[in-house]
Design a protein around this motif. Structure first.
Motif, mmCIF file in Angstrom:
data_model
loop_
_atom_site.group_PDB
_atom_site.id
_atom_site.type_symbol
_atom_site.label_atom_id
_atom_site.label_comp_id
_atom_site.label_asym_id
_atom_site.label_seq_id
_atom_site.Cartn_x
_atom_site.Cartn_y
_atom_site.Cartn_z
ATOM 1 N N UNK A 49 36.519 20.522 59.001
ATOM 2 C CA UNK A 49 37.619 21.418 58.666
ATOM 3 C C UNK A 49 37.954 21.505 57.290
ATOM 4 N N UNK A 50 37.817 20.120 56.730
ATOM 5 C CA UNK A 50 38.015 20.219 55.382
ATOM 6 C C UNK A 50 37.037 20.696 54.638
ATOM 7 N N UNK A 51 35.795 20.754 54.867
ATOM 8 C CA UNK A 51 34.533 21.336 54.175
ATOM 9 C C UNK A 51 34.664 22.997 54.373
ATOM 10 N N UNK A 52 35.170 23.566 55.402
ATOM 11 C CA UNK A 52 35.463 24.837 55.634
ATOM 12 C C UNK A 52 36.686 25.262 54.746
ATOM 13 N N UNK A 53 37.648 24.346 54.520
ATOM 14 C CA UNK A 53 38.850 24.735 53.677
ATOM 15 C C UNK A 53 38.641 24.639 52.415
ATOM 16 N N UNK A 54 37.835 23.899 51.925
ATOM 17 C CA UNK A 54 37.313 23.710 50.417
ATOM 18 C C UNK A 54 36.526 25.020 50.273
ATOM 19 N N UNK A 55 35.594 25.370 50.903
ATOM 20 C CA UNK A 55 34.869 26.558 50.641
ATOM 21 C C UNK A 55 35.826 27.879 50.664
ATOM 22 N N UNK A 56 36.573 28.036 51.685
ATOM 23 C CA UNK A 56 37.530 29.177 51.953
ATOM 24 C C UNK A 56 38.524 29.086 50.497
ATOM 25 N N UNK A 57 38.930 27.976 50.241
ATOM 26 C CA UNK A 57 39.741 27.911 48.904
ATOM 27 C C UNK A 57 39.176 28.236 47.561
ATOM 28 N N UNK A 58 37.979 27.816 47.471
ATOM 29 C CA UNK A 58 36.946 28.185 46.358
ATOM 30 C C UNK A 58 36.759 29.553 46.263
ATOM 31 N N UNK A 59 36.588 30.443 47.286
ATOM 32 C CA UNK A 59 36.314 31.723 47.402
ATOM 33 C C UNK A 59 37.594 32.613 46.997
ATOM 34 N N UNK A 60 38.868 31.936 47.469
ATOM 35 C CA UNK A 60 40.006 32.441 46.776
ATOM 36 C C UNK A 60 40.395 32.363 45.478
ATOM 37 N N UNK A 61 40.158 31.261 44.998
ATOM 38 C CA UNK A 61 40.269 30.764 43.765
ATOM 39 C C UNK A 61 39.430 31.817 42.562
ATOM 40 N N UNK A 62 38.023 31.898 43.068
ATOM 41 C CA UNK A 62 37.273 32.884 42.490
ATOM 42 C C UNK A 62 37.753 34.220 42.216
ATOM 43 N N UNK A 63 38.129 34.585 43.452
ATOM 44 C CA UNK A 63 38.790 36.162 43.378
ATOM 45 C C UNK A 63 40.002 36.156 42.659
ATOM 46 N N UNK A 64 40.706 35.353 42.641
ATOM 47 C CA UNK A 64 42.350 35.400 41.928
ATOM 48 C C UNK A 64 41.816 35.297 40.471
ATOM 49 N N UNK A 65 40.630 34.479 40.227
ATOM 50 C CA UNK A 65 40.338 34.093 38.950
ATOM 51 C C UNK A 65 39.714 35.703 38.100
ATOM 52 N N UNK A 66 38.902 36.368 39.052
ATOM 53 C CA UNK A 66 38.483 37.578 38.661
ATOM 54 C C UNK A 66 39.705 38.623 38.315
ATOM 55 N N UNK A 67 40.645 38.547 39.310
ATOM 56 C CA UNK A 67 41.689 39.624 39.245
ATOM 57 C C UNK A 67 42.666 39.305 37.949
ATOM 58 N N UNK A 68 42.713 38.239 37.669
ATOM 59 C CA UNK A 68 43.694 37.649 36.593
ATOM 60 C C UNK A 68 43.000 38.155 35.111
ATOM 61 N N UNK A 69 41.716 37.836 35.325
ATOM 62 C CA UNK A 69 40.976 37.979 33.891
ATOM 63 C C UNK A 69 40.966 39.468 33.597
ATOM 64 N N UNK A 70 40.785 40.407 34.537
ATOM 65 C CA UNK A 70 40.887 41.696 34.580
ATOM 66 C C UNK A 70 42.286 42.294 34.325
ATOM 67 N N UNK A 71 43.217 41.950 34.659
ATOM 68 C CA UNK A 71 44.573 42.099 34.384
ATOM 69 C C UNK A 71 44.989 41.868 33.178
ATOM 70 N N UNK A 72 44.617 40.647 32.702
ATOM 71 C CA UNK A 72 45.012 39.884 31.257
ATOM 72 C C UNK A 72 44.244 41.075 30.237
ATOM 73 N N UNK A 73 42.994 41.083 30.519
ATOM 74 C CA UNK A 73 42.224 41.915 29.576
ATOM 75 C C UNK A 73 42.422 43.186 29.556
ATOM 76 N N UNK A 74 42.984 43.952 30.527
ATOM 77 C CA UNK A 74 43.330 45.336 30.552
ATOM 78 C C UNK A 74 44.921 45.439 30.114
ATOM 79 N N UNK A 75 45.492 44.478 30.251
ATOM 80 C CA UNK A 75 46.930 44.577 29.733
ATOM 81 C C UNK A 75 47.616 45.652 30.877
ATOM 82 N N UNK A 76 47.242 45.511 32.009
ATOM 83 C CA UNK A 76 48.070 46.404 32.966
ATOM 84 C C UNK A 76 48.851 45.719 33.906
ATOM 85 N N UNK A 77 49.041 44.303 33.851
ATOM 86 C CA UNK A 77 49.955 43.565 34.443
ATOM 87 C C UNK A 77 51.327 43.771 34.316
#
Length: 572
Positions: free
Chosen positions: A33-61
């Motif tokens: 379960x830990x390995x599944x959680x790690x994989x799940x969390x890494x995908x979420x972190x990657x998605x949040x990183x992409x969204x945050x990068x786009x929001x900061x660069x576009x100044x739309x936040x």
């Protein structure tokens, strides 16, 4: 080479299968379960990183500070996920990290209410759904409540299907994850039970295999298994010992040298080698093969081959059983030699008896000639009686010593020695041997005259047979008042040093080119010892041998018994 390797290999396989098939333990389940959680969390972190990068660069936040707080929470959960020792933390701690993700996504959703980022609740919802019914209910309650609070606090006055689309989608994904997780756990449980059954069956099979191997290693015959494809495998220790004794035995790749048929002299053709016959599919029983050169130490093996079949009746190969029959074959050969020797010994005097009886019948008109013929026939008849007596004494004996009855009385040994010399002069004259009796002195002894005459006949017979043509035999006797000695000396070839230790063994013959049963000296010494005396020998190679018989001169207590276990046998 033998079966010791099989249990070791079996135990290794058993341990491996037991470890790998016994099913996941609780700590291993947490780790999975830990390995599944790690994989799940890494995908979420990657998605949040992409969204945050786009929001900061576009100044739309709209609320960048609050948005970054949510991002920091999610990344903190990601770092904790990588650092958590999943095999050691309590089960309840598994719920804390996905709940922190729910809070971080809620902060992001408040910072950007129109961005649709609330869909990221799918990730912690899936995580919690994998933890079971409790996790599924917690995610539904917490995410639904958080979404409702956010929507109501945001001032939404119009409730449409789009308002309920996000929680419905999250619930659908969580439900699917929950059902899949339950099915996976059920399958894992079934696999655990099957693995336990397989492990138990493997252990039972291993115990049976070890028992069979222990039994095969305990027997003294070799067992060799031949697979249907011709593969040869040694399965017990006895065959391994045979291979050490007979190089190449039981091997397809190594040729066996000096293999002979049951007679021990006819070379065994390669096509008749037992292993090759077995590989060719033949079945046979008790094929005796001699291994080793006839002039060296040899081994006789009795070999049997049987075909094996599996449960469906198909050919499952063959098993070769080898047994060392060297002692039995040696005993049979000794018996055959003894029968041939005794037959020859009996035939010679018997022929003489019959011949002289016929001559006596033909010379009835000449009483003197007829008397001489009958005397010769009588002497040969006595010789027959002596041979038969030797054989009977040996056959009625214990394993190493004879059991005889003697009737000692005071006798004059000089008369007995002289009578023996006179009886053997005709036989000695056939080889131009002289019998010197000048050493005979008056000597009394307390002995059985019949048994003592048997001893003298055996010793003089050997002196005649083992002497050189034209040689001499010296007979003598003397006494010191306590013991009496009888001497028999010949001028023959003497006795080889290696043969001295076996000279009195029963059936031992120093020379096979001289007639004899191999019993005379053994019985003679037993007779002397039964009187309380003994027989000794001195020899010089090439000069002859001297036998000395010691007897008590007067009556004395009889010995308790002949000493068993000492060397018994005969020179000729």
């Amino acid at each position: 080479m033998h079966s010791d390797a099989a249990p070791a290999r079996g135990r290794g396989v058993r341990a491996f299968l037991h470890a790998s098939l016994a099913g996941p333990r609780p700590s291993r389940a947490f780790a999975a379960r830990g390995r599944s959680a790690v994989l799940n969390q890494l995908v979420l972190c990657a998605l949040v990183l992409i969204v945050a990068t786009i929001g900061i660069l576009s100044s739309t936040l709209r609320n960048q500070s609050l948005f970054l707080v949510g991002v920091v929470i999610i990344f903190a959960v990601g770092m904790a996920t990588l650092a958590v020792p999943w095999t050691r933390i309590p089960r309840v701690a598994l719920y804390l990290l996905p709940l922190a993700d729910v809070a971080g996504i809620a902060v992001i959703r408040v910072a950007e209410p129109m961005s649709g980022l609330g869909l990221m609740w799918v990730f912690p919802a899936m995580w919690l759904a994998t933890l079971g019914v409790v996790g599924f209910l917690i995610q539904f309650a917490i995410i639904t409540a958080a979404y409702t609070v956010i929507v109501v606090s945001g001032g939404t006055t119009v409730w449409g299907y789009t308002t309920f689309l996000l929680p419905a989608a999250v619930l659908a994904v969580a439900t699917t994850t929950f059902i899949s997780s339950r099915r996976q756990r059920a399958q894992a449980h079934l696999l655990e039970k099957q693995a336990a059954l397989l492990s138990g069956a493997l252990q039972r099979a291993q115990r049976q295999e070890e028992l069979v191997i222990d039994v095969l290693d305990a027997v003294d015959f070799g067992v060799l298994r031949i697979a249907p494809d011709g593969t040869v495998s040694v399965v017990n220790e006895a065959l391994g010992r045979f291979q050490n004794t007979i190089p190449g035995f039981g091997s397809r790749s190594r040729e066996i040298e000096n293999a002979y048929r049951a007679d021990g002299v006819t070379p065994l053709p390669r096509a008749e080698r037992p292993l090759l016959r077995a590989l060719a599919g033949e079945v046979f029983e008790n094929q005796v093969v001699w291994f080793g050169h006839p002039d060296e130490r040899r081994h006789a093996m009795s070999i049997t081959v049987r075909r094996m079949h599996d449960a469906e009746g198909a050919d499952a190969g063959a098993v070769l059983i080898a047994r060392d029959v060297t002692p039995e074959m040696t005993a049979m050969r000794a018996r055959d030699r003894l029968v041939a020797s005794v037959s020859h010994e009996l035939r010679t005097p018997l022929t003489s008896v019959l011949g002289y009886l016929d001559l006596a019948l033909d010379t009835l008109d000449d009483p003197e000639q007829a008397r001489r013929s009958l005397e010769i026939a009588a002497r040969n008849g006595e010789r027959l009686l002596e041979i038969v007596a030797d054989i009977l004494a040996a056959s009625s004996a214990s394993r190493l010593s004879i059991d005889m009855t003697i009737s000692p009385e005071p006798i004059d040994v000089a008369e007995l020695v002289a009578a023996t010399a006179e009886a053997w002069r005709p036989r000695a004259a056939e080889r131009a041997l002289t019998i010197d009796t000048t050493g005979i002195e008056p000597a009394r002894a307390f002995a059985d005259p019949l048994r003592l005459r048997q001893v003298m006949d055996n010793l003089v017979s050997n002196a005649v047979k083992y002497n050189r043509d034209g040689g001499a035999i010296f007979l003598g006797c003397t006494t010191d008042g306590d013991s009496t000695w009888i001497l028999v000396r010949d001028t023959g070839t003497g006795i080889a040093e290696p043969d001295l230790g076996r000279l009195f063994e029963r059936y031992f013959r120093a020379r096979t080119d001289v007639e004899g049963t191999g019993l005379g000296l053994s019985i003679s010494r037993d007779i002397a010892r039964a009187h309380g005396g003994d027989i000794t020998v001195q020899t010089s190679r090439g000069l002859g041998s001297t036998f000395m018989v010691q007897l008590p001169a007067d009556e004395r207590p009889a010995p308790a018994a002949a000493v068993p276990g000492e060397e018994t046998g005969v020179r000729g």
